[in-house]
Design an enzyme around this catalytic site. Structure first.
Site, PDB file in Angstrom:
ATOM      1  N   LYS A   5     -12.080   2.791  -3.277  1.00 13.28           N
ATOM      2  CA  LYS A   5     -11.014   2.802  -4.286  1.00 13.28           C
ATOM      3  C   LYS A   5     -10.541   1.377  -4.547  1.00 13.28           C
ATOM      4  O   LYS A   5      -9.845   0.771  -3.733  1.00 13.28           O
ATOM      5  CB  LYS A   5      -9.811   3.635  -3.834  1.00 13.28           C
ATOM      6  CG  LYS A   5      -8.887   3.914  -5.024  1.00 13.28           C
ATOM      7  CD  LYS A   5      -7.474   4.293  -4.648  1.00 13.28           C
ATOM      8  CE  LYS A   5      -6.564   3.130  -4.414  1.00 13.28           C
ATOM      9  NZ  LYS A   5      -6.326   2.239  -5.568  1.00 13.28           N
ATOM     10  N   GLU A  10       5.852 -12.894   3.102  1.00 16.76           N
ATOM     11  CA  GLU A  10       4.666 -13.209   2.294  1.00 16.76           C
ATOM     12  C   GLU A  10       5.042 -13.099   0.813  1.00 16.76           C
ATOM     13  O   GLU A  10       5.508 -12.060   0.360  1.00 16.76           O
ATOM     14  CB  GLU A  10       3.540 -12.222   2.617  1.00 16.76           C
ATOM     15  CG  GLU A  10       2.263 -12.540   1.872  1.00 16.76           C
ATOM     16  CD  GLU A  10       1.111 -11.621   2.236  1.00 16.76           C
ATOM     17  OE1 GLU A  10       1.328 -10.410   2.427  1.00 16.76           O
ATOM     18  OE2 GLU A  10      -0.021 -12.121   2.314  1.00 16.76           O
ATOM     19  N   GLU A  51      -7.144  -5.208   7.229  1.00 18.36           N
ATOM     20  CA  GLU A  51      -7.007  -6.656   7.000  1.00 18.36           C
ATOM     21  C   GLU A  51      -5.788  -6.828   6.121  1.00 18.36           C
ATOM     22  O   GLU A  51      -5.798  -6.438   4.959  1.00 18.36           O
ATOM     23  CB  GLU A  51      -8.285  -7.190   6.356  1.00 18.36           C
ATOM     24  CG  GLU A  51      -8.421  -8.690   6.500  1.00 18.36           C
ATOM     25  CD  GLU A  51      -7.905  -9.435   5.292  1.00 18.36           C
ATOM     26  OE1 GLU A  51      -6.703  -9.838   5.331  1.00 18.36           O
ATOM     27  OE2 GLU A  51      -8.646  -9.590   4.317  1.00 18.36           O
ATOM     28  N   CYS A  73      -4.745 -13.762   0.891  1.00 20.64           N
ATOM     29  CA  CYS A  73      -4.050 -13.333   2.110  1.00 20.64           C
ATOM     30  C   CYS A  73      -3.934 -14.466   3.120  1.00 20.64           C
ATOM     31  O   CYS A  73      -3.026 -14.473   3.936  1.00 20.64           O
ATOM     32  CB  CYS A  73      -4.693 -12.098   2.707  1.00 20.64           C
ATOM     33  SG  CYS A  73      -6.448 -12.248   2.874  1.00 20.64           S
TER      34      CYS A  73
HETATM   35  P1  ADP Z   1       0.244  -4.423  -3.685  1.00 20.17           P
HETATM   36  O1  ADP Z   1       1.582  -3.880  -3.306  1.00 20.17           O
HETATM   37  O2  ADP Z   1       0.263  -5.871  -3.918  1.00 20.17           O
HETATM   38  O3  ADP Z   1      -0.434  -3.696  -4.820  1.00 20.17           O
HETATM   39  P2  ADP Z   1      -1.083  -2.925  -1.661  1.00 20.17           P
HETATM   40  O4  ADP Z   1      -1.431  -3.316  -0.284  1.00 20.17           O
HETATM   41  O5  ADP Z   1      -0.053  -1.865  -1.807  1.00 20.17           O
HETATM   42  O6  ADP Z   1      -0.688  -4.243  -2.419  1.00 20.17           O
HETATM   43  O7  ADP Z   1      -2.399  -2.463  -2.446  1.00 20.17           O
HETATM   44  C1  ADP Z   1      -3.706  -2.633  -1.963  1.00 20.17           C
HETATM   45  C2  ADP Z   1      -4.490  -1.380  -2.196  1.00 20.17           C
HETATM   46  O8  ADP Z   1      -3.859  -0.311  -1.500  1.00 20.17           O
HETATM   47  C3  ADP Z   1      -4.608  -0.930  -3.648  1.00 20.17           C
HETATM   48  O9  ADP Z   1      -5.921  -0.389  -3.852  1.00 20.17           O
HETATM   49  C4  ADP Z   1      -3.562   0.169  -3.741  1.00 20.17           C
HETATM   50  O10 ADP Z   1      -3.864   1.122  -4.738  1.00 20.17           O
HETATM   51  C5  ADP Z   1      -3.669   0.786  -2.375  1.00 20.17           C
HETATM   52  N1  ADP Z   1      -2.475   1.523  -1.935  1.00 20.17           N
HETATM   53  C6  ADP Z   1      -1.179   1.267  -2.241  1.00 20.17           C
HETATM   54  N2  ADP Z   1      -0.360   2.149  -1.639  1.00 20.17           N
HETATM   55  C7  ADP Z   1      -1.147   3.001  -0.937  1.00 20.17           C
HETATM   56  C8  ADP Z   1      -0.895   4.124  -0.083  1.00 20.17           C
HETATM   57  N3  ADP Z   1       0.334   4.559   0.163  1.00 20.17           N
HETATM   58  N4  ADP Z   1      -1.952   4.740   0.484  1.00 20.17           N
HETATM   59  C9  ADP Z   1      -3.200   4.307   0.256  1.00 20.17           C
HETATM   60  N5  ADP Z   1      -3.504   3.260  -0.536  1.00 20.17           N
HETATM   61  C10 ADP Z   1      -2.492   2.602  -1.123  1.00 20.17           C
END
Ligand code: ADP
Length: 504
Positions: A201, A407, A276, A310
């Protein structure tokens, strides 16, 4: 400072234009599909806030279909019977296909993420191709060990033991938006080398290069269901994937709070996980440095990819003897950087990925000012409708401030001076994160004394954020666990099976 936005049309390949001309679909079980709910997500060009195209918003049911397809492909398809040399050949072909479409991938990244296409072609795309090629080599080198067992309570029998490294199974991979193609490669290549199947995803902000990669992997000959690519929001599709009981492993790159949520969901099913996560990486400049070289290094460490890295060197500690000269030069470099869209070859700083990220970064700059920090460069939004932030350098900062502790994930550097090595080690480690750090000096004795004292997964010396497919990468502390790249990556996609044979 020169600002610029996308009021003029920029050249791109016909194939790139064609790819974004129609709504895209997602890849489940070898077929390109809409979401079963019909939901779509607008893909935004961060350089001018326009809509590029639409992708499906996967539902929980779509995620389930993808996981089931990956399970079937793992259990009983041609994939599971494939010899390591055949997997190697497929991965090598995938590397060639990425290289053959390098410019197209670079343009998609520029449009979707905002980064410079020229940099993406030289770095993101070539590293992604190289990742497939590097991991292809491991497909034929996954080995266990032999053990001469001497079981004391069964002395009359003779035992021979050995271990097998077996593919862990169905992998869910959730990736962020800062290096969309490269992060897809980091997850797919080792998983496929080990013989796993994958549901990937991409981030909702940047799904395009992963979908294009899916097309190429299909053409390359990966059987249906081995690689599934679902587009969707984190809170729906991502969360559904993380908690799916059909997964054997989840591999995540992203923020620490999201990583924790995914980790909790995965643990309920005892799904293996590698995370990560975020960072607040220190850059330590010792007094013996060449001022110009150190300043360029410090500027690159934070401003590369608009600070959306990161391992970005977001806190710099400069020895008091050289602080003023180094930071004056860093500020001058920041002021001279040209903001613009990624497709413009003269762009040095692209927009941030999204309006949300723009608000977040500007919010931190405001918080810094409110807490007493002073901007010696930038400190404001760039011109135009795009999500631009001027490269920003904050001084008069200390460890009580949010801009120093949290961050930011944008082009914002906080600078502090030090006089004593013990104090700087303490400050560098005064963070919940532990992803990267760099030391700038040619004083070998000092550098070697510092390296073991820094709590970070990677310490760079006279460089920052450099990665190699053969060098393991990952975090200490709240920057996650597990190591990607290198031989270590294979351990994350294999289980060890022990075998004991009684041959008396
Ligand atoms: P940001 O907040 O900068 O978008 P995230 O770490 O939330 O960074 O996003 C990284 C990835 O994690 C994206 O693919 C996002 O769709 C996914 N993501 C965000 N929230 C969730 C969640 N609760 N469970 C699983 N995947 C998530």
């Amino acid at each position: 400072m020169t600002d610029q936005n996308t009021q003029h049309p920029l050249a791109m390949l016909d194939s790139t234009r064609a790819f974004i001309a129609a709504p895209r679909r997602m890849l489940i079980d070898g077929e390109w599909r809409e979401s079963e709910t019909g939901e779509t997500i607008d893909v935004i060009n961060p350089a001018d806030a326009s809509v590029l195209c639409r992708v499906p918003g996967a539902s929980e049911r779509d995620v389930d279909l993808a996981v089931r397809a990956a399970r079937r492909a793992f259990d009983d398809s041609a994939w599971s019977r494939m010899k390591p040399t055949d997997r190697e050949r497929l991965l090598l072909r995938a590397a060639d296909a990425i290289e053959a479409h390098a410019r197209e991938f670079a343009e998609l990244e520029a449009l979707d993420n905002g980064k410079s296409a020229a940099v993406a072609e030289a770095l993101d795309v070539s590293m992604a191709a190289q990742c497939f090629r590097y991991m292809a080599g491991w497909a034929t080198k996954i080995e266990g060990s032999t053990v001469d067992a001497s079981i004391p309570y069964s002395p009359s029998n003779a035992y021979f033991g050995y271990t097998r490294k077996e593919a862990v199974g169905v992998v869910g991979a959730i990736i962020p938006w800062n290096f969309p193609l490269l992060m897809a490669a980091w997850k797919l290549a080792p998983a496929l080398a080990a013989g796993c199947t994958v549901v990937l995803k991409p981030a909702e902000d940047t799904p395009l290069s992963a979908l294009r990669l899916g097309e190429l992997l299909q053409e390359t000959g990966f059987p249906a269901g081995v690689v599934n690519i679902i587009t969707g929001y984190g809170r729906t599709a991502g969360a559904a994937l993380a908690k799916h009981p059909g997964l054997d492993k989840i591999a995540f790159t992203g923020s620490t709070p999201t990583g924790k949520a995914i980790g909790h969901a995965a643990l309920d099913n005892m799904t293996r996980m590698s995370l990560e996560l975020g960072g607040k990486s220190p850059v330590i400049v010792l007094p013996d440095v060449d001022i110009e070289r150190a300043a360029e290094g410090v500027a690159n460490a934070i401003f590369f990819n608009s600070g959306q890295v990161c391992t970005a060197g977001s806190r710099v500690y400069v020895h008091e003897k050289v602080f003023d000269r180094v930071m004056e030069r860093v500020a001058a470099i920041a002021d001279s950087m040209k903001l613009g869209p990624g497709l413009d070859p003269s762009t040095q700083i692209g927009p941030l990925v999204s309006a949300r990220q723009l608000d977040r970064v500007l919010g931190y700059i405001d918080a810094g000012h409110a807490e007493g920090a002073r901007a010696i460069a930038g400190g404001a939004r760039g011109d135009g409708t795009g999500f631009f932030v001027k490269p920003t350098v904050l001084v008069d900062t200390d460890h009580s401030m949010r801009v120093v502790r949290e961050e930011i994930f944008g082009p914002v550097l906080v600078a502090m001076r030090f006089s004593d090595t013990d104090a700087v080690v303490k400050q560098a480690n005064d963070t919940p994160y532990g992803l990267g750090a760099s030391i700038w000096s040619n004083d070998l004795a000092q550098v070697h004394k510092l390296i073991p004292r820094i709590k970070a997964g990677t310490v760079w010396v006279n460089c920052h954020s450099l990665l190699d497919n053969a060098v393991p990468f990952g975090g200490f502390k709240q920057s996650g666990f597990g190591r990607e790249l290198g031989r270590a990556a294979l351990d994350m996609y294999t289980e060890t099976k022990s075998v004991l044979i009684n041959h008396a």
